[in-house]
Every structure is written in structure tokens, then in C-alpha cells.
Design a protein around this motif. Structure first.
Motif, PDB file in Angstrom:
ATOM      1  N   LEU A 205      39.212  20.467  33.496  1.00  0.00           N
ATOM      2  CA  LEU A 205      37.911  19.921  33.855  1.00  0.00           C
ATOM      3  C   LEU A 205      38.086  18.947  35.011  1.00  0.00           C
ATOM      4  CD1 LEU A 205      34.881  19.497  33.084  1.00  0.00           C
ATOM      5  CD2 LEU A 205      35.631  17.747  31.520  1.00  0.00           C
ATOM      6  N   ASP A 206      37.221  19.094  36.015  1.00  0.00           N
ATOM      7  CA  ASP A 206      37.206  18.140  37.123  1.00  0.00           C
ATOM      8  C   ASP A 206      35.876  17.415  37.115  1.00  0.00           C
ATOM      9  OD1 ASP A 206      39.670  18.438  38.175  1.00  0.00           O
ATOM     10  OD2 ASP A 206      39.114  19.988  39.605  1.00  0.00           O
ATOM     11  N   ILE A 207      35.931  16.109  37.116  1.00  0.00           N
ATOM     12  CA  ILE A 207      34.699  15.332  37.160  1.00  0.00           C
ATOM     13  C   ILE A 207      34.650  14.644  38.511  1.00  0.00           C
ATOM     14  CG2 ILE A 207      33.356  13.514  36.050  1.00  0.00           C
ATOM     15  CD1 ILE A 207      35.055  14.158  33.481  1.00  0.00           C
ATOM     16  N   ARG A 208      33.538  14.839  39.232  1.00  0.00           N
ATOM     17  CA  ARG A 208      33.463  14.342  40.603  1.00  0.00           C
ATOM     18  C   ARG A 208      33.214  12.837  40.632  1.00  0.00           C
ATOM     19  NH1 ARG A 208      29.118  18.903  41.494  1.00  0.00           N
ATOM     20  NH2 ARG A 208      30.476  20.719  41.465  1.00  0.00           N
ATOM     21  N   GLN A 209      33.484  12.261  41.799  1.00  0.00           N
ATOM     22  CA  GLN A 209      33.223  10.828  41.990  1.00  0.00           C
ATOM     23  C   GLN A 209      31.736  10.551  41.802  1.00  0.00           C
ATOM     24  OE1 GLN A 209      35.321   8.448  42.449  1.00  0.00           O
ATOM     25  NE2 GLN A 209      37.205   9.512  42.996  1.00  0.00           N
ATOM     26  N   GLY A 210      31.426   9.569  40.987  1.00  0.00           N
ATOM     27  CA  GLY A 210      30.041   9.161  40.824  1.00  0.00           C
ATOM     28  C   GLY A 210      29.178  10.140  40.047  1.00  0.00           C
ATOM     29  N   GLU A 211      29.817  11.104  39.437  1.00  0.00           N
ATOM     30  CA  GLU A 211      29.046  12.115  38.722  1.00  0.00           C
ATOM     31  C   GLU A 211      28.686  11.638  37.315  1.00  0.00           C
ATOM     32  OE1 GLU A 211      29.319  16.873  38.057  1.00  0.00           O
ATOM     33  OE2 GLU A 211      31.180  15.775  37.865  1.00  0.00           O
ATOM     34  N   PHE A 212      27.529  12.071  36.842  1.00  0.00           N
ATOM     35  CA  PHE A 212      27.163  11.848  35.438  1.00  0.00           C
ATOM     36  C   PHE A 212      27.386  13.161  34.720  1.00  0.00           C
ATOM     37  CE2 PHE A 212      24.647   8.746  32.836  1.00  0.00           C
ATOM     38  CZ  PHE A 212      24.844   9.401  31.638  1.00  0.00           C
TER      39      PHE A 212
ATOM     40  N   ILE B 232      26.318  19.451  33.077  1.00  0.00           N
ATOM     41  CA  ILE B 232      26.545  19.473  31.636  1.00  0.00           C
ATOM     42  C   ILE B 232      27.709  20.413  31.354  1.00  0.00           C
ATOM     43  CG2 ILE B 232      25.564  20.085  29.386  1.00  0.00           C
ATOM     44  CD1 ILE B 232      22.813  19.598  30.534  1.00  0.00           C
ATOM     45  N   ALA B 233      28.603  19.963  30.476  1.00  0.00           N
ATOM     46  CA  ALA B 233      29.643  20.865  29.985  1.00  0.00           C
ATOM     47  C   ALA B 233      29.312  21.165  28.535  1.00  0.00           C
ATOM     48  CB  ALA B 233      31.013  20.227  30.104  1.00  0.00           C
ATOM     49  N   ILE B 234      28.982  22.410  28.268  1.00  0.00           N
ATOM     50  CA  ILE B 234      28.662  22.773  26.882  1.00  0.00           C
ATOM     51  C   ILE B 234      29.933  23.257  26.212  1.00  0.00           C
ATOM     52  CG2 ILE B 234      27.357  24.331  25.410  1.00  0.00           C
ATOM     53  CD1 ILE B 234      25.083  24.046  27.169  1.00  0.00           C
TER      54      ILE B 234
ATOM     55  N   VAL C  54      36.368  24.694  23.576  1.00  0.00           N
ATOM     56  CA  VAL C  54      36.374  25.394  24.855  1.00  0.00           C
ATOM     57  C   VAL C  54      35.060  25.110  25.576  1.00  0.00           C
ATOM     58  CG1 VAL C  54      36.459  27.650  25.966  1.00  0.00           C
ATOM     59  CG2 VAL C  54      37.815  27.214  23.921  1.00  0.00           C
ATOM     60  N   ILE C  55      35.150  24.827  26.878  1.00  0.00           N
ATOM     61  CA  ILE C  55      33.930  24.612  27.656  1.00  0.00           C
ATOM     62  C   ILE C  55      33.295  25.972  27.933  1.00  0.00           C
ATOM     63  CG2 ILE C  55      33.011  23.786  29.855  1.00  0.00           C
ATOM     64  CD1 ILE C  55      35.192  21.678  29.847  1.00  0.00           C
ATOM     65  N   GLN C  56      32.064  26.157  27.433  1.00  0.00           N
ATOM     66  CA  GLN C  56      31.377  27.433  27.580  1.00  0.00           C
ATOM     67  C   GLN C  56      30.754  27.565  28.950  1.00  0.00           C
ATOM     68  OE1 GLN C  56      31.102  29.777  24.822  1.00  0.00           O
ATOM     69  NE2 GLN C  56      32.762  28.457  24.155  1.00  0.00           N
ATOM     70  N   GLN C  57      30.181  26.470  29.429  1.00  0.00           N
ATOM     71  CA  GLN C  57      29.555  26.502  30.751  1.00  0.00           C
ATOM     72  C   GLN C  57      29.528  25.088  31.304  1.00  0.00           C
ATOM     73  OE1 GLN C  57      25.624  28.208  30.853  1.00  0.00           O
ATOM     74  NE2 GLN C  57      25.623  28.373  33.069  1.00  0.00           N
TER      75      GLN C  57
END
Lengths: 381, 312
Positions: free
Chosen positions: A44-51, A224-226, A231-234
Motif C-alpha cells: 500500500l502506498d499512501i500519498r503525501q497529504g492524502e486522507f 478508500i481501501a476496502i 486483503v485490499i479489495q479495491q
């Protein structure tokens, strides 16, 4: 090696690497409690400043993932990076994170000021700076007048605000929220939800937010990571997840009342592919699929209540006909439950529309917002 | 139709309670009998301790003293003889205090850290360790008496050899302190572990995110929250160690006997006249410490016991 296993682990799609450096990067993360594998090869990559919202039903591993990012759980395998720094073995306090818990977790014997400054005192910051940071956080959250109270003398909403303040004073890049609103009543929840969103707009920190409430997820998230079964579905923007769910599970999980599913088959009709639903053929004009559809496949046709239009039974534009089962008025609109050859369907209609139970109506689907899933793989086609 | 001020007919308002219902008679009757059963011996002891010997010889055990005298109390405290020492119970009292204070502090300090570690810092094998520790509570003391005698003797000699002094653990107050600390460990650790387990885990996590370590969390978060359980532990240890006779008589010498052992020696001395009034006064004096503790801390004790109730 990392790339191949990434592909294996993700049933939907490997998460796209952000163009700039990710704020939080999770690589091939494994976590097991004894023989129970909770997370397996998660990327999983979470971007800078991302919610980013981690959404899923209980036991899907979303809180476990958050605890791994926080460093409160030792990972079994893989790596975690925060701002390109490998923090896999770092203590929670060294990771540059602030965390807000569901039960607030305020230190009961300390005043609000004590709660806010506890972490800063542990960092041995100078007194003046502690004072300044506490006052700034209190100002942002409007809790200046509560600073000398004990947590027991605060209401639930105030407590959660203090808990957010405790993360705020740490001046960190990444905020972690573990179901922060679940202990509050409905009214406070929606108020604080707005406040958290406003806070994010003001601070533009990276925020990772765990919830099982899809309204919170849809309203707050940039993405959103479901999750399901670790496992992340989407992983997508809320609107994409809502309109183009990657698979049957996501489609059924997101949306309330949930999407109606009809068994169907793709057929050849007038040179193009159409959908055979029951006795009627529905042309696929305007359907935004992942690729061309071949005829002769067993599929599941999914359509949301607000994407069906109720017409007269004799209307030639209607795709199918169905029998009215019952009517559920919800104030702003009504939910009409229909029966089509044994399939249950729900349709959102205007609250002043009236359909007698037992009567037959025609339905036409908004195909541009519908989804077709493969019966076997359950993936969107 | 009906006037708002009209008087009611039939049942209305709170149901009247009967004072002398059979239930109440049974309840208060039983409580009274039980209270008398426990208070009567105390009454006899107090009354006897305030009488002179001639009055006691009359044989009226329940009669209040005709002539109140505090002579027996003074004698019990300062003059009664055990063996060659004739300085009364005072010597035993100070011995007991010297045993009690370090034992209580040491055992609670170690057990609370034990319980905290077992509840919040689970390590590989921590459950097994805890099970073994609890199992220790069920081993009869008698089995361990002699091995501990040897352990204390050898350890004391070892320390003497290393430091070049004539230090002895066996027969000294410090030996007994160690014994009390060890024997208090299972039950106290259980008590503290269960209490700390009931503290929300998120609080512990929040403190870790805030950068507090093992001792930081213990002293700054856990300790201030656990006053009730500390009160329970203190009461358990103070009364237990004060009332201890077996370890006292085995692991100390006549000079360092605790109060209970000395009381036994006074009461059971075979020479001379049996001075019942002195014996009663000595017994009351010995029992005073636990009695005061219970009176002072009754409410806190009940609250703490409920908080540390045995679970999971």
C-alpha cells in the motif's frame, strides 16, 4: 521479486505507485498471530497529504494494519516506510505518527493539559515550546477553556477532541485514526466528522483512518481501501468505488440500501452484446465496462436503487417488468421493494410516488452506472 | 370527567413496606446472632484484661470488672517474661514492625511490576510463567520450609564470604523479609495482573505512541490509576505478615521473634501462675494492628477487591 509477489497478492490490481514519494509505504507486509495469518503480503502506498480510509467489516484486518503502521504490533514480515524512512523496527514514538483511539485513551489522572503535554515531556522539549504547542493545538480544536479539567469531567465529544489534540501537538506528518467516532452518538459523530475533514484541509497532513462506517469513509476519504480477510479489495477514490466497484464484495459492501444483484447472461443481439435478464433483453448501451464483453457468459448484473427508473408496465422503453412488494418511506425519498422472477430489487423513488403492492411496473436501468460481474471470479467486467 | 384533585381509591403511590415482615425478622435475627457470636469473645477478652487476678478467680467470665485496672496491659507490654527477656511484648512489637515494613514494601513493589509486565508486556512464555507462579500458591508451605532454611543459610554464608563480614540471613530479620516477599508473590502478582489487565489496552498504546517506555508507563500512567489495588495489596500483606507465626518461629531467633511468636511464648509459659488478664491484654495488643487497618480502610478495601476481582 517484490513486483511478482505484489501481483500475486492483489486479486484486483496492484496499488499504483505515487508519482512523488509516498508518505507511508507498506511493502509485502505479513502479520500472523501464531498460525492465524491476518495480513498476507500487503502492499500500500499512501500519498503525501492524502486522507486514506481503511474500510471493512470487523475482523478484516484494518485495525491490525493501522497498528502495524503505528508500530504497536510487530510485523511478521515485510517493511514499512514513513517518508522514505524504514520504520519497520522503530518504536511507535520514533515513527513520526500521532494516533487517535476509539475509546479516547486519555490518561485519567492527568488534566487535559497534562494529556496534551505528556508526549512532549517524554521528548524532553523545553517548557516554553511545550506550552506553545499545547496552546496552539487547543486553539485549533477550541478546547482552551478545558485545559485544566480532568478527562472525567469532559463529554464524549470533548474527550475525542482532546485525543485528537494529543496527536496534533506531536507535530507529526502522519495521523492515524482508529475508529475515532464509533463511541459517539449519531449527532456528535456527524459534527466531529466535519471537523476532522476541516482539520485535514487546514493541516494537510497524511491521515489514515480506520472505520467500518461507509458514510464516514465516503465523506472523508481522498481514497478508500476496502479490506476483506486481510486483503485490499479495491483502492480508489470514493466515487469510483461507488460507481465502479471492482468486485461483487465491494459492490455489496458499499451503498445503503445496497446494490441489487440479478443473475443474467450476455447474449448476441443485433450485432452487439446485450444482457439477458429473465425473459427480457437489456441492451448494454452506455455501459462503462473494463473491456469488451463476449456473449454467452454467466454474469451478475448489479444496479443501485437510485439508478433504476420506475415506469409504466407497458412502457416500451422499460427494460424489465417487476411486481411491487412493499414501499418504505424514508422521509426525503422512498424505497420501493420489487420482486422480479424471485429476485429482490430495491428502487429509490420520490416520496410522493405511490405504487400499490402487487401491481406490475416497468423498470429501466441506468447502464452507465450499473455494474456487471463475472459469476465465477466475481470481478467487474 | 374526574376532578384532578379527586382522592384516589385503591392502591396508589409507593407500596407500603412492613417493618416486621417475616423476611426482616429472619434477616436481622440472623445478623444479630452472628454479630453476638463474633463479639462475645472480644467482650470477654476486654473485660478480663481489665480485671485483677482476685476478681478473675471468682469465675464470672461475663461480669464487667468491679475495679478497673490497666496493670495487666502495662505488664503485657513492658514486663512480661519470655525466656530470659523480661521486657514484655514491646520487643516483639518492634521486631514485627521491622519485619513488616520492608516485607510489605518489597513484596508489593516486585509484585506490581510483575503484574504490570505480565498484563501489558506479554513476552514469549509469559502465560506459562504466570501459570507456574500461580501454581506456587497451591504448594503447601511445609514442603518448602527446610529447603528455605538451607537456602537462607547458604546465601547468608555466601554474602559473608564475599563481603568479609559475619552476615547471616538465617535467623535474622532480613531472612524473614525475603521469605515473606517470596511467599506473597503468587497471590499479589495475580491481584496486580488482573487489575492491570482491566486497564484499557488503548491507554497503554497511547502512552507508547507518546514515547513512554516500560518504567515511564508504569510510574506515570499505571501507578496513579491503581491506588485501590495497592490498598488491597497493602492490607493483605500487612495483616498476613503481622499474623504470621510459622515463618517467624522458624526463620528468626528469640531476639528477633515477631510479636505473634512472643505472644505465644507468654501465653503458653508453664512456670508460675497463669495470669489470664495479662494474656488477654497481650493478645489484644497483638491483634491491634490488623484491627486498626481494617477499621481505617474498610471501604477502600471492598472497592479494591471488586476492582481486582479474579478474571481472565
Amino acid at each position: 521479486m517484490a513486483l511478482t509477489s505484489e501481483k500475486l497478492a492483489e486479486p484486483v490490481a496492484a496499488p499504483a505507485l505515487a508519482e512523488d514519494t509516498p508518505s507511508v509505504a507498506i511493502r509485502n507486509l505479513d502479520l500472523a498471530f501464531g498460525s492465524v495469518k491476518v495480513l498476507q503480503n500487503l502492499n500500500l502506498d499512501i500519498r503525501q497529504g492524502e486522507f486514506l480510509v481503511l474500510l471493512g467489516s470487523s475482523g478484516c484486518g484494518k485495525s491490525t494494519l493501522l497498528n502495524c503502521i503505528a508500530g504497536l504490533l510487530d510485523v511478521t514480515g515485510g517493511q514499512i516506510f514513513i517518508n522514505e524512512r524504514n520504520v519497520t523496527w522503530a518504536e511507535p514514538s520514533e515513527r513520526g505518527i500521532g494516533m487517535v483511539f476509539q475509546s479516547y485513551a486519555l490518561y485519567p489522572q492527568m488534566s487535559v493539559r497534562g494529556n496534551l503535554s505528556f508526549g512532549l515531556k517524554n521528548q524532553r522539549l523545553p517548557k516554553a515550546e511545550i506550552e506553545e504547542r499545547v496552546n496552539r493545538a487547543a486553539g485549533i480544536l477550541q478546547i482552551e477553556n478545558l485545559l485544566d479539567r480532568k478527562p472525567a469531567a469532559l463529554s464524549g465529544g470533548q474527550r475525542q477532541r482532546v485525543a485528537i489534540g494529543r496527536a496534533l501537538v506531536r507535530d507529526v506528518d502522519v495521523f492515524l485514526f482508529d475508529e475515532p467516532l464509533s463511541n459517539l452518538d449519531a449527532k456528535l459523530r456527524s459534527e466531529l466528522r466535519v471537523e476532522i475533514k476541516r482539520l485535514h484541509q487546514k493541516l494537510s497532513n497524511t491521515m489514515v483512518y480506520v472505520t467500518h462506517d461507509q458514510i464516514e469513509a465516503l465523506t472523508l476519504a481522498d481514497r478508500i481501501a476496502i479490506m476483506r480477510g486481510g486483503v485490499i479489495q479495491q483502492l480508489d477514490a470514493p466515487q469510483t468505488i461507488y460507481n465502479k466497484p471492482a468486485n461483487l464484495y465491494v459492490a455489496g459492501f458499499i451503498g445503503s440500501p445496497s446494490m441489487s444483484f440479478l443473475d443474467a447472461e450476455t447474449v448476441e443481439s443485433g450485432g452487439t452484446t446485450a444482457l439477458q435478464v429473465g425473459a427480457r433483453t437489456v441492451p448494454l448501451d452506455g455501459y462503462e465496462g473494463e473491456g469488451p464483453l463476449a456473449p454467452g457468459r454467466k454474469v451478475v448484473f448489479g444496479v443501485r436503487p437510485e439508478h433504476i427508473v420506475v415506469t409504466d408496465a407497458a412502457d416500451p422503453a422499460a427494460h424489465v417488468t417487476a411486481t411491487v412488494d412493499l414501499d418504505e418511506p424514508m422521509g426525503s425519498d422512498s424505497l420501493l421493494w420489487l420482486d422480479m422472477d424471485g429476485h429482490k430489487l430495491s428502487v429509490r423513488i420520490a416520496s410522493d410516488a405511490n405504487y400499490a403492492p402487487g401491481s406490475t411496473v416497468g423498470l429501466s436501468f441506468d447502464l452507465s452506472k450499473s455494474s456487471i460481474f463475472d459469476t465465477q471470479s466475481e470481478l467487474r467486467l | 370527567m374526574t376532578d384532578a384533585t379527586a382522592t384516589y381509591t385503591g392502591p396508589h403511590g409507593p407500596k407500603p413496606k412492613r417493618r416486621l415482615s417475616p423476611t426482616n425478622i429472619m434477616l436481622y435475627g440472623t445478623l444479630f446472632v452472628v454479630a453476638v457470636y463474633y463479639l462475645l469473645p472480644l467482650y470477654v477478652m476486654i473485660v478480663t484484661s481489665l480485671k485483677g487476678m482476685p476478681e478473675i478467680r471468682l469465675g464470672n467470665v461475663f461480669a464487667p470488672p468491679v475495679e478497673v485496672t490497666f496493670e495487666p496491659w502495662v505488664k503485657a507490654w513492658a514486663e512480661a517474661c519470655t525466656g530470659i527477656n523480661c521486657d514484655g511484648l514491646s520487643r516483639g512489637f518492634w521486631n514485627s514492625v521491622q519485619i513488616l515494613v520492608p516485607s510489605v514494601i518489597l513484596s508489593i513493589a516486585v509484585a506490581s511490576v510483575n503484574g504490570y509486565a505480565l498484563a501489558n508486556w506479554k513476552f514469549k512464555g509469559s502465560e506459562v510463567f504466570f501459570t507456574i507462579l500461580i501454581f506456587g500458591a497451591f504448594i503447601p508451605y511445609q514442603v518448602m520450609i527446610y529447603p528455605i532454611v538451607i537456602l537462607l543459610r547458604e546465601a547468608g554464608e555466601g554474602i559473608s564470604a564475599v563481603t568479609g563480614t559475619n552476615f547471616r540471613l538465617m535467623g535474622s530479620i532480613w531472612g524473614l523479609v525475603i521469605v515473606h516477599t517470596i511467599f506473597g508473590m503468587p497471590i499479589l502478582t495475580l491481584l496486580f495482573r488482573n487489575y492491570f489487565t482491566s486497564v484499557p489496552e488503548e491507554l497503554f498504546k497511547a502512552a507508547r505512541v507518546d514515547g513512554a517506555g516500560f518504567w515511564g508507563i508504569y510510574f506515570r500512567i499505571m501507578l496513579p490509576m491503581s491506588l485501590p489495588i495497592f490498598v488491597v495489596a497493602i492490607i493483605l500483606q500487612v495483616t498476613g505478615i503481622w499474623n504470621d507465626f510459622l515463618f517467624g518461629v522458624i526463620y528468626t531467633k528469640p531476639d528477633t521473634y515477631p510479636m505473634t511468636v512472643q505472644l505465644n511464648n507468654i501465653v503458653n509459659s508453664v512456670q508460675g501462675v497463669k495470669e489470664y488478664n495479662v494474656n488477654m491484654a497481650a493478645t489484644l495488643l497483638t491483634g491491634l494492628v490488623p484491627l486498626v487497618i481494617y477499621f481505617v480502610s474498610g471501604k477502600l478495601f471492598v472497592r479494591g477487591i471488586a476492582a481486582g476481582a479474579v478474571k481472565g
